[in-house]
Write an enzyme that holds these catalytic residues in place. Structure first.
Site, PDB file in Angstrom:
ATOM      1  NE  ARG A  15      -1.612  -2.018   4.463  1.00 59.82           N
ATOM      2  CZ  ARG A  15      -2.575  -1.834   4.890  1.00 59.82           C
ATOM      3  NH1 ARG A  15      -3.850  -1.663   5.339  1.00 59.82           N
ATOM      4  NH2 ARG A  15      -1.645  -2.378   5.701  1.00 59.82           N
ATOM      5  CE1 TYR A  94      -5.279   2.026  10.803  1.00 59.87           C
ATOM      6  CE2 TYR A  94      -4.410   1.477   8.917  1.00 59.87           C
ATOM      7  CZ  TYR A  94      -5.346   2.069   9.530  1.00 59.87           C
ATOM      8  OH  TYR A  94      -6.775   2.064   8.835  1.00 59.87           O
ATOM      9  CB  VAL A 179     -11.950  -6.232  12.677  1.00 61.00           C
ATOM     10  CG1 VAL A 179     -11.625  -8.549  12.161  1.00 61.00           C
ATOM     11  CG2 VAL A 179     -11.010  -6.188  12.268  1.00 61.00           C
ATOM     12  CB  ILE A 301      -4.861  -9.013   6.538  1.00 61.72           C
ATOM     13  CG1 ILE A 301      -4.686 -10.162   8.106  1.00 61.72           C
ATOM     14  CG2 ILE A 301      -5.720  -9.795   6.355  1.00 61.72           C
ATOM     15  CD1 ILE A 301      -5.741 -10.274   8.845  1.00 61.72           C
TER      16      ILE A 301
END
Length: 363
Positions: A15, A94, A179, A301
């Site tokens: 990403r 993050y 999630v 993930i």
């Protein structure tokens, strides 16, 4: 302000933190944007696309980190990047610091102003910058688990959807947030028997209504968790306490009692994990077997689908980046929910959950 976008170094991370349209918006607002050469390649975005949007392509990470006032990333800095941290730098990414003591200490030593996507709150208490990646990770968790249940991947050879005359696979999801709901959605779509466990009865009622009774919902307690885990072919960890280490809900004894070849996918692993036997893995080595159970503990993930994930993430982060570019202190002071994203500043921890996780004083 000068905004830097480095290439991600975490294993398998494809990403990028800003897309060309975002770079253009930042440039149009009067900022300079430095993008490391090749940063967007993993997401199918060329250097030329960034140039066309008005960004400046720089040759390496040092040029990005050294030249920027604000560095925007996807994942937390790894050890190879610690030397690029410096006093006065603002880092927006993050972080998951409650499970990352070494990184926390590096940010403190280098007096970085670190703002974490995952602890920013909206006015309603939701987590707007965690939500898009939680949706992606939840959906992928079930897909990954279904694949690992195949015989060629070391599983017992179970098809989650079953076939007529044969029982369907059993999936247990721990946690009813973004999630968990997305993991359950995919599991239901595959035809599995699904149990979702959460501590919030009102949340369970909403989930039950959302799925029209197609899944079993249970209150979170030791007995329910143990019983559901032992009956599972696939156990998905989806527990979140914003900014804090995830509580351990499944003991090693329970894992030892699960059927051989069953699968654990703990999406909470980047916050320490909610299953006692989980530890972080990478996209290079995704799984390990303990007590006969396949464990998947990849901490990034969504990097498996970087094109989708990059655009989903930047849709959410860009408005916040634009606000930071107008002035960090003013942006945080104007929005208490945004201010909750501040984890470290001036060599001190400023987020209560992070401080508690490491036994550090809070400013």
């Amino acid at each position: 302000m000068i905004i830097g976008v480095p290439q991600e170094l975490k294993v398998g991370e494809n990403r990028v933190a800003v897309v060309p349209a975002g770079a253009q918006a930042l440039v149009d607002a009067g900022n300079r944007v430095l993008v490391q050469a090749g940063a967007g390649a993993g997401s199918g975005i060329s250097d030329e696309a960034f140039r066309t949007a008005g960004a400046e392509i720089v040759p390496d990470a040092a040029a990005v980190w050294g030249g920027a006032d604000l560095v925007v990333k996807v994942k937390e800095p790894i050890a190879a990047e610690f030397g690029l941290l410096r006093p006065g730098l603002v880092l927006f990414t993050y972080l998951h610091l409650a499970a990352a003591r070494e990184l926390t200490l590096a940010l403190l030593e280098r007096e970085v102003t670190a703002i974490a996507y995952e602890t920013i709150e909206a006015a309603d208490g939701s987590l707007p910058l965690l939500a898009p990646m939680s949706e992606v990770a939840g959906r992928l968790a079930t897909q990954i688990g279904a694949t690992l249940l195949q015989k060629d991947r070391g599983g017992p050879g179970i098809l989650l959807g079953g076939v007529p005359g044969v029982r369907h696979g059993r999936v247990t999801v721990l946690g009813g947030g973004a999630v968990g709901v997305n993991a359950a959605r995919v599991a239901v779509g595959m035809g599995a028997e699904v149990t979702l466990i959460d501590i919030d009865l009102k949340r369970l009622a909403l989930i039950d209504e959302h799925f029209s009774g197609k899944i079993e919902t249970l209150m979170s307690n030791r007995a329910n968790i143990e019983e559901a885990a032992l009956a599972s072919d696939l156990l998905v960890g989806a527990v979140l306490v914003p900014g804090a280490r995830a509580p351990v809900l499944v003991s090693e004894e329970t894992v030892r009692g699960m059927r051989p070849g069953s699968v654990i996918v703990d999406v909470a692993v980047d916050q320490g994990g909610c299953i006692a036997t989980i530890h972080p893995t990478t996209h290079a080595e995704t799984t390990y077997v303990l007590h006969g159970v396949i464990h998947y503990g990849v901490t990034n993930i969504p990097a498996l689908v970087p094109r989708t994930a990059t655009f989903a993430l930047t849709n959410a982060t860009l408005p916040y980046t634009l606000r930071l570019a107008r002035g960090v202190d003013a942006a945080l002071a104007a929005d208490p929910g945004f201010a909750k994203g501040l984890n470290t500043a001036g060599g001190r921890v400023v987020h209560q959950a992070v401080a508690a996780a490491h036994g550090l004083p809070i400013r």
